[in-house]
Design a protein around this motif. Structure first.
Motif, PDB file in Angstrom:
ATOM      1  N   CYS A 134       0.709  -1.253   0.100  1.00 24.10           N
ATOM      2  CA  CYS A 134      -0.300  -0.057  -0.166  1.00 24.10           C
ATOM      3  C   CYS A 134       0.842   1.308  -0.010  1.00 24.10           C
ATOM      4  CB  CYS A 134      -0.866   0.023   1.137  1.00 24.10           C
ATOM      5  SG  CYS A 134      -2.301  -1.372   1.111  1.00 24.10           S
ATOM      6  N   THR A 135       2.059   1.165  -0.334  1.00 23.09           N
ATOM      7  CA  THR A 135       3.134   2.310  -0.446  1.00 23.09           C
ATOM      8  C   THR A 135       2.820   2.842  -1.786  1.00 23.09           C
ATOM      9  OG1 THR A 135       4.686   0.931  -1.190  1.00 23.09           O
ATOM     10  CG2 THR A 135       4.686   0.982   1.023  1.00 23.09           C
ATOM     11  N   ASP A 136       3.229   4.173  -1.830  1.00 23.30           N
ATOM     12  CA  ASP A 136       3.213   4.895  -3.065  1.00 23.30           C
ATOM     13  C   ASP A 136       4.137   4.221  -4.293  1.00 23.30           C
ATOM     14  OD1 ASP A 136       1.769   7.031  -2.127  1.00 23.30           O
ATOM     15  OD2 ASP A 136       3.542   8.263  -1.518  1.00 23.30           O
ATOM     16  N   ALA A 137       5.159   3.466  -3.998  1.00 19.94           N
ATOM     17  CA  ALA A 137       5.825   2.819  -5.113  1.00 19.94           C
ATOM     18  C   ALA A 137       5.171   1.470  -5.491  1.00 19.94           C
ATOM     19  CB  ALA A 137       6.949   2.133  -4.280  1.00 19.94           C
ATOM     20  N   MET A 138       4.266   1.020  -4.630  1.00 19.76           N
ATOM     21  CA  MET A 138       3.448  -0.289  -5.013  1.00 19.76           C
ATOM     22  C   MET A 138       2.030  -0.043  -5.510  1.00 19.76           C
ATOM     23  SD  MET A 138       5.633  -2.888  -4.768  1.00 19.76           S
ATOM     24  CE  MET A 138       4.267  -4.034  -5.188  1.00 19.76           C
ATOM     25  N   ARG A 139       1.645   1.296  -5.309  1.00 16.20           N
ATOM     26  CA  ARG A 139       0.292   1.669  -5.646  1.00 16.20           C
ATOM     27  C   ARG A 139      -0.133   1.402  -7.131  1.00 16.20           C
ATOM     28  NH1 ARG A 139      -2.321   3.765  -1.672  1.00 16.20           N
ATOM     29  NH2 ARG A 139      -0.511   4.769  -0.956  1.00 16.20           N
ATOM     30  N   GLU A 140       0.757   1.547  -8.066  1.00 20.19           N
ATOM     31  CA  GLU A 140       0.345   1.401  -9.462  1.00 20.19           C
ATOM     32  C   GLU A 140       0.697   0.160 -10.048  1.00 20.19           C
ATOM     33  OE1 GLU A 140      -1.690   3.696 -10.765  1.00 20.19           O
ATOM     34  OE2 GLU A 140      -1.714   4.776  -8.954  1.00 20.19           O
ATOM     35  N   GLN A 141       1.267  -0.528  -9.204  1.00 19.64           N
ATOM     36  CA  GLN A 141       1.754  -2.140  -9.719  1.00 19.64           C
ATOM     37  C   GLN A 141       0.322  -2.883  -9.939  1.00 19.64           C
ATOM     38  OE1 GLN A 141       4.880  -2.726 -10.582  1.00 19.64           O
ATOM     39  NE2 GLN A 141       5.352  -0.504  -9.959  1.00 19.64           N
ATOM     40  N   SER A 142       0.507  -3.877 -10.756  1.00 17.56           N
ATOM     41  CA  SER A 142      -0.483  -4.778 -11.092  1.00 17.56           C
ATOM     42  C   SER A 142      -0.718  -5.621 -10.061  1.00 17.56           C
ATOM     43  CB  SER A 142       0.123  -5.798 -12.237  1.00 17.56           C
ATOM     44  OG  SER A 142       1.062  -6.359 -12.199  1.00 17.56           O
ATOM     45  N   PHE A 143      -1.788  -6.576 -10.100  1.00 13.67           N
ATOM     46  CA  PHE A 143      -2.197  -7.350  -9.081  1.00 13.67           C
ATOM     47  C   PHE A 143      -1.166  -8.617  -8.926  1.00 13.67           C
ATOM     48  CE2 PHE A 143      -4.138 -11.523  -7.764  1.00 13.67           C
ATOM     49  CZ  PHE A 143      -4.693 -11.212  -6.757  1.00 13.67           C
ATOM     50  N   PHE A 202       5.209  -9.595  -4.711  1.00 14.26           N
ATOM     51  CA  PHE A 202       6.023  -8.747  -3.764  1.00 14.26           C
ATOM     52  C   PHE A 202       5.449  -9.072  -2.183  1.00 14.26           C
ATOM     53  CE2 PHE A 202       6.725  -5.067  -0.895  1.00 14.26           C
ATOM     54  CZ  PHE A 202       8.051  -4.788  -1.326  1.00 14.26           C
ATOM     55  N   LEU A 203       4.381  -9.296  -2.114  1.00  9.77           N
ATOM     56  CA  LEU A 203       3.782  -9.657  -0.663  1.00  9.77           C
ATOM     57  C   LEU A 203       4.146 -10.780  -0.164  1.00  9.77           C
ATOM     58  CD1 LEU A 203       1.620  -8.510   1.422  1.00  9.77           C
ATOM     59  CD2 LEU A 203      -0.134  -9.853   0.200  1.00  9.77           C
ATOM     60  N   HIS A 204       4.172 -12.088  -1.472  1.00 12.94           N
ATOM     61  CA  HIS A 204       4.837 -13.341  -0.845  1.00 12.94           C
ATOM     62  C   HIS A 204       6.254 -13.381  -0.647  1.00 12.94           C
ATOM     63  CE1 HIS A 204       1.384 -15.826  -2.929  1.00 12.94           C
ATOM     64  NE2 HIS A 204       1.023 -14.993  -2.291  1.00 12.94           N
ATOM     65  N   ALA A 205       7.020 -12.191  -1.288  1.00  8.96           N
ATOM     66  CA  ALA A 205       8.488 -12.246  -0.854  1.00  8.96           C
ATOM     67  C   ALA A 205       8.777 -11.316   0.285  1.00  8.96           C
ATOM     68  CB  ALA A 205       9.240 -11.672  -2.028  1.00  8.96           C
ATOM     69  N   TYR A 206       7.553 -10.626   0.853  1.00  7.27           N
ATOM     70  CA  TYR A 206       8.127  -9.641   1.817  1.00  7.27           C
ATOM     71  C   TYR A 206       8.285 -10.587   3.144  1.00  7.27           C
ATOM     72  CZ  TYR A 206       7.827  -5.166   4.488  1.00  7.27           C
ATOM     73  OH  TYR A 206       8.226  -4.297   5.412  1.00  7.27           O
ATOM     74  N   ARG A 207       9.609 -10.199   3.786  1.00  7.79           N
ATOM     75  CA  ARG A 207       9.997 -11.069   4.997  1.00  7.79           C
ATOM     76  C   ARG A 207       9.383 -10.751   6.459  1.00  7.79           C
ATOM     77  NH1 ARG A 207      16.368 -11.146   4.790  1.00  7.79           N
ATOM     78  NH2 ARG A 207      15.731 -12.363   6.661  1.00  7.79           N
ATOM     79  N   TRP A 208       9.212  -9.255   6.432  1.00  6.52           N
ATOM     80  CA  TRP A 208       8.798  -8.747   7.749  1.00  6.52           C
ATOM     81  C   TRP A 208       7.507  -8.559   8.027  1.00  6.52           C
ATOM     82  CZ3 TRP A 208      13.586  -9.494   9.217  1.00  6.52           C
ATOM     83  CH2 TRP A 208      14.501  -9.657   8.287  1.00  6.52           C
ATOM     84  N   SER A 209       6.667  -9.434   7.931  1.00  9.54           N
ATOM     85  CA  SER A 209       5.348  -9.585   8.472  1.00  9.54           C
ATOM     86  C   SER A 209       5.180 -10.908   8.804  1.00  9.54           C
ATOM     87  CB  SER A 209       4.308  -9.229   7.657  1.00  9.54           C
ATOM     88  OG  SER A 209       3.713  -9.875   6.674  1.00  9.54           O
ATOM     89  N   SER A 210       3.845 -11.330   9.661  1.00  6.84           N
ATOM     90  CA  SER A 210       3.680 -12.637   9.894  1.00  6.84           C
ATOM     91  C   SER A 210       2.610 -13.275   8.655  1.00  6.84           C
ATOM     92  CB  SER A 210       2.616 -12.535  11.131  1.00  6.84           C
ATOM     93  OG  SER A 210       1.530 -11.515  11.103  1.00  6.84           O
ATOM     94  N   TYR A 211       2.504 -12.459   7.707  1.00 10.68           N
ATOM     95  CA  TYR A 211       1.402 -13.103   6.387  1.00 10.68           C
ATOM     96  C   TYR A 211       2.185 -14.307   5.910  1.00 10.68           C
ATOM     97  CZ  TYR A 211      -0.978 -13.479   2.122  1.00 10.68           C
ATOM     98  OH  TYR A 211      -1.822 -13.973   1.241  1.00 10.68           O
ATOM     99  N   ARG A 212       3.544 -14.518   5.835  1.00  4.59           N
ATOM    100  CA  ARG A 212       3.913 -15.621   5.018  1.00  4.59           C
ATOM    101  C   ARG A 212       3.705 -16.653   5.776  1.00  4.59           C
ATOM    102  NH1 ARG A 212       9.500 -15.166   1.987  1.00  4.59           N
ATOM    103  NH2 ARG A 212      10.405 -15.085   4.041  1.00  4.59           N
TER     104      ARG A 212
END
Length: 334
Positions: free
Chosen positions: A126-135, A141-151
């Motif tokens: 939900c950052t400015d850098a990601m806002r215009e990216q495709s689904f 990016f979400l699947h690669a993001y290491r710093w949350s409990s989501y993965r």
């Protein structure tokens, strides 16, 4: 300036947000994030916190947690101080790292927990850098993001023993055999469409997240708290009582398995009764992993942590074991 009042009671659930001073970064390297999570895990265990979700962003972080012992202020003060001391020493700086006191809003339990975890876990896209990216780009990016409990919620990486996954997984997929997939679909639906209803709910009050009635009662409770010089009056908002005695927990486990307390304490290995004792002593009696280790005859809390990780995985795949766990927990609570 007067300090912000905190409404605290056993079983309170909070959405906590902490931002860097002047919105500056609070992590300069991955080593900082690793140390942050190590300190968070330690304080969660020490203060008997039930942490449901977290995310680390460059200049802030979010936590969704429950406080069975009504100790949010102490937990946050000790945790923020511990990380600030580390960060200042490592980067040879002084002064405040965080901007004033943290923001903590009461949450009205089940109806909003799932949506809040989705909100928290989607922060990285939900950052400015990601806002215009495709689904698909956001999803990768979400699947690669290491710093949350989501993965760890969706099975990309192993679960962390200090995060309580059970309540949220039961809400999203009660009775489902593939809860991880159900939760993943629920969260990633938010990549295509924002949750307008949650945004409306979150704008109702600066003190709470929930129905209009819940927010009204929270606002009234804070006003009463201000007028009573810190005495909490809103008993009606409690979700859970104080921890149960150790003896009550052990008695329920022994009764179910027809074993003695000595069997639990002296037996080595991973007998299911011993594993459930670890989990229920932590959840229902409020013991730390170190205290559980002492009672069960283990060397230290790290052994308990490893066994809990194994058990939590078993509970997700073994419905009979999950029923046993719920049955014993029900017996403890009467």
């Amino acid at each position: 300036m007067a300090r912000t009042l905190r409404l605290e009671f056993p079983g309170a659930i909070y959405h906590v947000t902490v931002r860097g001073n002047e919105r500056r970064t609070i992590f300069r390297a991955d080593a900082d994030r690793v140390r942050f999570l190590e300190k968070l895990a330690g304080k969660v265990d020490e203060h008997h916190i039930r942490l449901y979700a977290y995310v680390l962003m460059p200049n802030h972080f979010h936590l969704l947690l429950e406080t069975p012992r009504a100790n949010l202020s102490r937990f946050m003060q000790e945790f923020n101080t511990a990380y600030t001391v580390y960060f200042n020493r490592r980067h040879e700086r002084t002064g405040h790292l965080f901007a004033g006191r943290y923001k903590a809003r009461l949450v009205e339990g089940d109806p909003y927990l799932l949506r809040l975890t989705r909100y928290i876990h989607l922060n990285p896209v939900c950052t400015d850098a990601m806002r215009e990216q495709s689904f698909e780009e956001k999803r990768r990016f979400l699947h690669a993001y290491r710093w949350s409990s989501y993965r760890s919620y969706v099975g990309i990486v192993r679960r962390e023993s200090w995060v309580d996954y059970g309540p949220l997984m039961e809400l999203v997929a009660a009775g489902s055999r593939d809860r991880e997939q159900e939760y993943q679909q629920f969260v990633e639906a938010g990549l295509a469409q924002s949750d307008a209803e949650l945004q409306t709910v979150m704008s109702r009050s600066s003190k709470a997240i929930g129905s209009e009635e819940f927010c009204r009662r929270a606002e009234e409770a804070y006003r009463e708290l201000a007028g009573s010089q810190g005495q909490v009056l809103d008993v009606a908002m409690r979700r859970r009582e104080n921890p149960f005695p150790l003896e009550t927990v052990i008695s329920a486990i022994c009764s179910h398995f027809q074993v003695t307390p000595e069997f639990l304490r002296l037996r080595r290995g991973t007998h299911v009764a011993r594993l459930l004792a670890m989990k229920l002593l932590k959840e229902e009696a409020g013991l730390t992993q170190r205290e559980i280790a002492v009672w069960l005859g283990l060397k230290d809390g790290s052994g308990v942590s490893r066994h809990l990780a194994v058990l939590n995985h078993m509970l997700e795949s073994d419905e009979q074991l999950a029923r046993t766990y719920r049955s014993i927990r029900k017996a403890i609570r009467g």
